[in-house]
Scaffold this motif. Sequence first.
Motif, short mmCIF file in Angstrom:
data_model
loop_
_atom_site.label_atom_id
_atom_site.label_comp_id
_atom_site.label_asym_id
_atom_site.label_seq_id
_atom_site.Cartn_x
_atom_site.Cartn_y
_atom_site.Cartn_z
N GLN A 103 10.55 7.59 -13.40
CA GLN A 103 9.20 8.16 -13.24
C GLN A 103 8.60 7.84 -14.69
O GLN A 103 9.21 7.67 -15.67
CB GLN A 103 9.78 9.61 -13.21
CG GLN A 103 8.22 10.54 -13.05
CD GLN A 103 8.74 11.94 -13.31
OE1 GLN A 103 9.47 12.23 -14.05
NE2 GLN A 103 7.83 12.51 -12.54
N TYR A 106 -6.21 1.31 -14.55
CA TYR A 106 -4.88 1.06 -13.64
C TYR A 106 -3.95 0.38 -14.90
O TYR A 106 -4.24 -0.35 -15.59
CB TYR A 106 -4.72 0.56 -12.75
CG TYR A 106 -5.08 1.38 -11.43
CD1 TYR A 106 -4.29 2.24 -10.88
CD2 TYR A 106 -6.45 1.35 -10.86
CE1 TYR A 106 -4.71 2.85 -9.91
CE2 TYR A 106 -6.99 2.21 -10.10
CZ TYR A 106 -6.06 2.83 -9.36
OH TYR A 106 -6.53 3.58 -8.36
N SER A 153 0.89 5.08 8.20
CA SER A 153 2.37 5.40 7.74
C SER A 153 2.11 5.70 6.27
O SER A 153 1.20 5.79 5.63
CB SER A 153 2.97 3.99 7.83
OG SER A 153 2.47 3.09 6.98
N SER A 154 3.57 6.03 5.66
CA SER A 154 3.46 6.40 4.43
C SER A 154 3.34 5.39 3.43
O SER A 154 3.18 5.43 2.16
CB SER A 154 4.45 7.42 4.22
OG SER A 154 4.51 8.42 5.01
N PHE A 207 -0.27 0.82 9.80
CA PHE A 207 -1.27 1.37 8.53
C PHE A 207 -1.32 2.94 8.63
O PHE A 207 -2.07 3.67 7.95
CB PHE A 207 -2.59 0.77 8.29
CG PHE A 207 -2.37 -0.61 7.87
CD1 PHE A 207 -2.18 -0.60 6.52
CD2 PHE A 207 -2.47 -1.62 8.68
CE1 PHE A 207 -1.86 -2.13 6.17
CE2 PHE A 207 -2.35 -3.00 8.26
CZ PHE A 207 -1.96 -3.32 6.87
N ALA A 245 3.11 -0.85 -6.28
CA ALA A 245 1.87 -0.56 -5.54
C ALA A 245 0.87 -1.58 -5.67
O ALA A 245 0.65 -2.06 -6.90
CB ALA A 245 1.46 0.81 -5.83
N PRO A 286 2.10 3.20 -10.80
CA PRO A 286 1.33 2.74 -11.53
C PRO A 286 0.49 4.01 -12.29
O PRO A 286 0.59 4.99 -12.05
CB PRO A 286 0.42 1.93 -10.75
CG PRO A 286 0.65 2.62 -9.40
CD PRO A 286 1.79 2.95 -9.25
N LEU A 287 -0.17 3.86 -13.48
CA LEU A 287 -0.93 4.72 -14.23
C LEU A 287 -2.22 4.74 -14.18
O LEU A 287 -2.79 3.56 -13.99
CB LEU A 287 -0.36 5.14 -15.66
CG LEU A 287 1.02 5.04 -15.72
CD1 LEU A 287 1.40 5.00 -17.29
CD2 LEU A 287 1.76 6.45 -15.23
N LEU A 288 -3.17 5.93 -14.00
CA LEU A 288 -4.17 5.76 -14.12
C LEU A 288 -4.80 6.71 -15.32
O LEU A 288 -4.62 7.54 -15.73
CB LEU A 288 -4.87 6.69 -13.02
CG LEU A 288 -6.56 6.59 -12.75
CD1 LEU A 288 -6.83 5.32 -12.33
CD2 LEU A 288 -6.62 7.59 -11.55
N ARG A 334 9.18 5.86 -2.67
CA ARG A 334 9.79 7.18 -3.46
C ARG A 334 11.26 6.92 -3.55
O ARG A 334 11.95 7.69 -2.57
CB ARG A 334 9.13 8.42 -2.78
CG ARG A 334 7.70 8.42 -2.65
CD ARG A 334 6.96 9.54 -2.52
NE ARG A 334 5.49 9.21 -2.13
CZ ARG A 334 4.76 9.35 -3.25
NH1 ARG A 334 5.11 9.36 -4.37
NH2 ARG A 334 3.52 8.86 -2.84
N GLN A 354 0.90 -1.04 -0.05
CA GLN A 354 0.01 0.03 0.05
C GLN A 354 0.92 1.16 -0.01
O GLN A 354 1.66 1.36 0.91
CB GLN A 354 -0.74 -0.08 1.09
CG GLN A 354 -1.72 1.04 1.22
CD GLN A 354 -2.97 0.83 0.41
OE1 GLN A 354 -3.42 -0.29 -0.17
NE2 GLN A 354 -3.52 2.07 -0.12
N GLY A 355 0.91 1.88 -0.99
CA GLY A 355 1.71 3.36 -1.17
C GLY A 355 2.81 2.95 -2.20
O GLY A 355 2.61 1.96 -2.97
N PHE A 356 3.60 3.96 -2.19
CA PHE A 356 4.79 3.93 -3.35
C PHE A 356 6.12 4.44 -2.85
O PHE A 356 6.16 5.24 -2.09
CB PHE A 356 4.05 4.90 -4.29
CG PHE A 356 5.18 4.82 -5.37
CD1 PHE A 356 5.48 3.91 -6.52
CD2 PHE A 356 5.78 6.23 -5.73
CE1 PHE A 356 6.18 4.19 -7.43
CE2 PHE A 356 6.71 6.23 -6.98
CZ PHE A 356 6.96 5.13 -7.63
N TYR A 377 4.77 8.39 -16.80
CA TYR A 377 3.48 9.36 -16.62
C TYR A 377 2.62 9.16 -18.17
O TYR A 377 3.47 8.55 -18.81
CB TYR A 377 3.97 10.67 -16.54
CG TYR A 377 4.78 11.40 -17.19
CD1 TYR A 377 6.20 11.46 -16.86
CD2 TYR A 377 4.43 11.85 -18.27
CE1 TYR A 377 7.42 11.79 -17.73
CE2 TYR A 377 5.35 12.55 -19.14
CZ TYR A 377 6.61 12.52 -18.75
OH TYR A 377 7.86 13.15 -19.84
#
Lengths: 639, 603
Positions: free
Chosen positions: B364, B474, B222-223, B220, B117, B521-523, B104, B100-102, B366
């Motif tokens: 990165q 996604y 947390s980042s 949970f 993720a 992931p991309l949306l 960085r 859960q989360g990414f 996008y």
Amino acid sequence: MGLLSDPHCRRALSRLVVRLNTPLCVLSYVAGLGWFLAMALPPLAPRTYMSENAMGSTMVEEQFPHGERALAYARDFAAQKKKAGGIPVAWLEKTMWGLGLEVYKQPFARTLPFPDESRERYMVKGTNVYGILRAPRAASTESLVLSVPCSEGTQNSQAVGLMLALAAYFRGQIYWAKDIIFLVNEHDLLGMEAWLEAYHDVNVTEMQSSGTLGRAGAIQAAVALELSSDVVTSFDVAVEGLNGQLPNLDLVNLFHAFCQKNGLLCTIQGKLQRSDWDTLPAYAHSLQTLLLMVLKQGSGRPQGDHGLFLRYHIEAITVRGINSFRQYKYDMTTVGKTLEGMFRKLNNLLERLHQSYFFYLLPSLSRFVSIGVYMPAFGFLILVLVLKISLLGGGPRPGPRGLHALDLWMQLNKCEAASAERLWDGDQGAAHAVAEEPRPGLLALVPPLLVCHAAGLALYLLPVLGQRVATQHFPVSEAEAVVLTLIAIYVAGMALPHSAHRALPGGGSDRGWMTLKLLALLYLAAQLSCAALLNFSLGFLLAATMVPAAAAVRPTGPRLVLAALLVLSTPAVTLLLGIFLHRELEERPAGLAEGWQLFLQALAEGLLQHHLYGALPFPFLALLTYPCWLLLWNVLCWK
Amino acid sequence: MAAGPLLLLLLLLLGAAGPGAAAAAAAGPGPGLGPGAALREELLLRPLPAGDVAAAFQFRTRWDADLRRGAVSHYRLFPKALGQLVAAQGVRELHLALTQGFWRTRSWGQPPLGAPAGAELWVWFQDTVPDVDKAWKELSNILSGIFCASLNFIDSTNTVTPTASFKPLGLANGTDHRLLRYAVLPREVVCTENLTPWKKLLPCGSKAGLAVLLKAERLFHSSYHSQAVHIRPICRDASCLAVSWELRQTLTVVFDSFTSGQGKKDWSLFKMFSRTLTDACPLASESKVYVDISPKNEEKEFLEVTPTPTSVHEAVVQGDKRTYAVYDLLSPSLFNSSRSLNVQLKWKRPQDSQELSTPVLHAQRYVSGYGLQTGEISTLVHNTHPYRAFPVVLLETVPWYLRLYVHTLTVITKGKENKPSYIHYQPAQDRKRPHLLEMLIQLPANSVTKITIQFERALLKWTEYTPDPNHGFYVSPSVLSALVPSVVAMKDVDVEESPLFASLFPSSDGSSYFVRLYTEPLLVNLPTPDFSMPYNVICLTCTVVAVCYGSFYNLLTRTFHVEEPSRGGLAKRLANIIQNLERVCNLQSLPVMRRAGVKNEGH
């Protein structure tokens, strides 16, 4: 439809249309305008309501406490800005970093096609600074934007302060599901365009920007904030975006809901809504608001920084804090709470805003006119053109065989085939009748069409291309040169050789001008319909002015009156009248000289908007509407 | 470009060669246990460059028995559910991560164990498995039950078989990639219901040892939260004649010290987990807490840990020389002075440097462009190494409803085209399988490489839209696998002796280390009909318009005549009929009949 297939009914109907053509046209036109005026009345403008479930039932509890901190940031920012003589990039970066945001900056440069005299800029260089608040436990797939323009002068430093205070508060919260981007953009719309293009990695205009940027996924919604004083008395919301695009109505509703919750006064088009709905002054008031919206939307010009987001399918509004002489003032804490509430609701969104209307007009902030209601007004205006077209087809020429609506158009296309058939069929009489009439070939229509469109193309291209030549030969500045060239070409278009058709066989006849008028009317109806679908206001304004002249124009009769009518209906005059009307509605009427100055400015701005942001009204008017109008002028000058 | 294939080969061989060569003497068995099973537990605490704190738990159960035979019936430390699964489905290696989360990478540095993720599952099957796809389907369904995760949504539309990116991490004598299956579910939300079954697999549960810290309400808050299970066969000893099975359960959490500490970056175990450590798991043969106290910028005494560590361990991890304070929970001296261990870290000076040391490799991704017709997926891969170039294997899995235009694939480095030395592309089939694109790209030193590919958004069938189509669809993260050249020379270390966090991905030689990174992931929004009342209205309106249009078109294309009373005699009528018949027989499609009644001229 059986009615139309039955030749008897059909003939009766066509007779009716032909005989009562003029009254029907007038009736239809009046009905269109009447419908439009009625749209400010409650039955046609129902109350707005929140459609999005994620934002509806549960109200969030706002707790933003940092009103004083916002003012402190604002003072710091103003001091730093004064010291730096522009956007204080380093200070902003340091402050945002200190708040725990991921900070990025984006330098950009743009050379305008010609100097913008009203804002005094030509070669623009600037820097956007933005910080991203990363949502915990989210993978940066979605984000929200709070943008604040950093313009020259002392304006808007309070907005920057409030944004920083909000960022500080938001950073401490755990509930964020979407990343939040806090953006300070320099040179207002230019900076915004540069940022949006770089964020989406496209190059729509000739913007130069550098650097790889930090990104935060798909932006779901954006709010642009403008504040210039420590306290506000009311908020004004701007919705009209580039090319008259509008954000989803739910975003406007959201803003309205939070203003009501926090007891803030909110206005649209600078007009506070009245509580009484039944009285005449109230009606006049909402009609003024509606007209202002139509004028602004029709101009196709973004009314705030939010306007550029809409192209990227990002719902956005601009919120302006106004400090006028009202009694109740609201401090930064209340303003911050309102914004906090909006962002928390937007954060709750599961899907992009899509439930509510995208096409609407607002006679006040709590009432709306939906597309289904306002389209009939336009439909009635276009009906005039359709009726005229049928008249041209069948009316003034009661032939031996009762020709019906649009048959002329059919015959033009099928001339060859039909005559061949008739010969084959042995129906000699009819064939002879057709052959006896001098038929204007399609060839006769080619010269006016070509000439008119060439004029349109010249109008579109020459002002910017020829500015250097113009400044060399005339004692004018570049910007003046562009505008004057524009006007010169516009006027010269009317004096073009409109009689080229006479050289061709069959030109100069009645059938000839009728065919040309038929074509012009069809062309006008088609382009106005397309325009109205994308930008209702533009379509409606053009239709309201051009339709009567277009319907009435003919080379016979009182030509002087017709010419005056036609000149009055030209898009340029519409623009001029629109400017006067706008100032009138804003209750600061402009004099003739001032109006003319505004008109010149508007022309330059229209060109700039097109080149800088890709606004479409200028090319639409220059390449489509103006040639179409010239065709009508051609009809007038046919003999 | 000759170096490209060689490096690829190196990467290919990496997984197979590593653990076999490095595995050495077996660890001592735990207290009171028979030979053959051992548990090691470990917690690594690492302050991240941006000020956050990463806590990485690793629990390793090692079992000297061969699960493959299916003859094992008596389970002690190794969880039976997983053991039976391995035996029944012919699994050679299994890696499941729920995140859960990414992570960085740019601000946090290289992850201890990368994970995308959502949910990620990759499995190598035994070569004895007759139908890999069937086994994969069953396996994902069973795992879905064990971990309460939606792994049952793994089907052929999101499963791929990468050729170069994923190699066995354990003992393997072949790398036939047809035995590999890989799937990512980027939408999966990870929460307590996934944590509880994961904790139940631990020999001590969450009753004793490091696992007492695993309280859901803190984990949970947390980042970033990532939990994983890795099962693989390893060498039992240095001679590698017999196989042992290893189960590694890892859990990585990143705490946002900014939010909790009001701007201060000090932390303690209690602050993060609201628990302290009181003892080691009695079943564990090793139980240690490592705290990363590596000095930054040659400044020592920058931070302070309390209580005094048992020992200090120095190691080269991910190309960086690092110093760790070690607390051995099994050493009796630790709990002498106080009953519990609450590791604390204080910064002596506030950090105010904005300059973060960016990691050597980060990426990165996008979506660019606007509108709902086409778009472009762009991936930026950064190599910040000052003088070394290295290759990276990029894996892109794109769902079928984004139709990739492969001819638009461009790889650009420093303004010049960078030709990949290896490309494997498997096009998608609508509703059957996704696009798979793997590339080996050489990254020059100190460069940014931009990889773009355009796509078209497909219009789905109306039943194929998710219940929230306007949220978007996604696209799973792309995977970068690379051997990153190390700045500091690494020593060859004994895998069994070194801390767990350093030993899942073994390094092939002393000059580089293995990194696997996942992009975000991309949306992507697809053209979506409006599934609401206006949609019905539009449908109805269109029907009405269609009917009107038909009639109107008819009117425009037909000529109408009024019947004249027939004055002709019988002969003329007959002639007409014959004429008509002739026409019909000759199949002339454009006859014009104007004799009797209302006749049509159809065109």
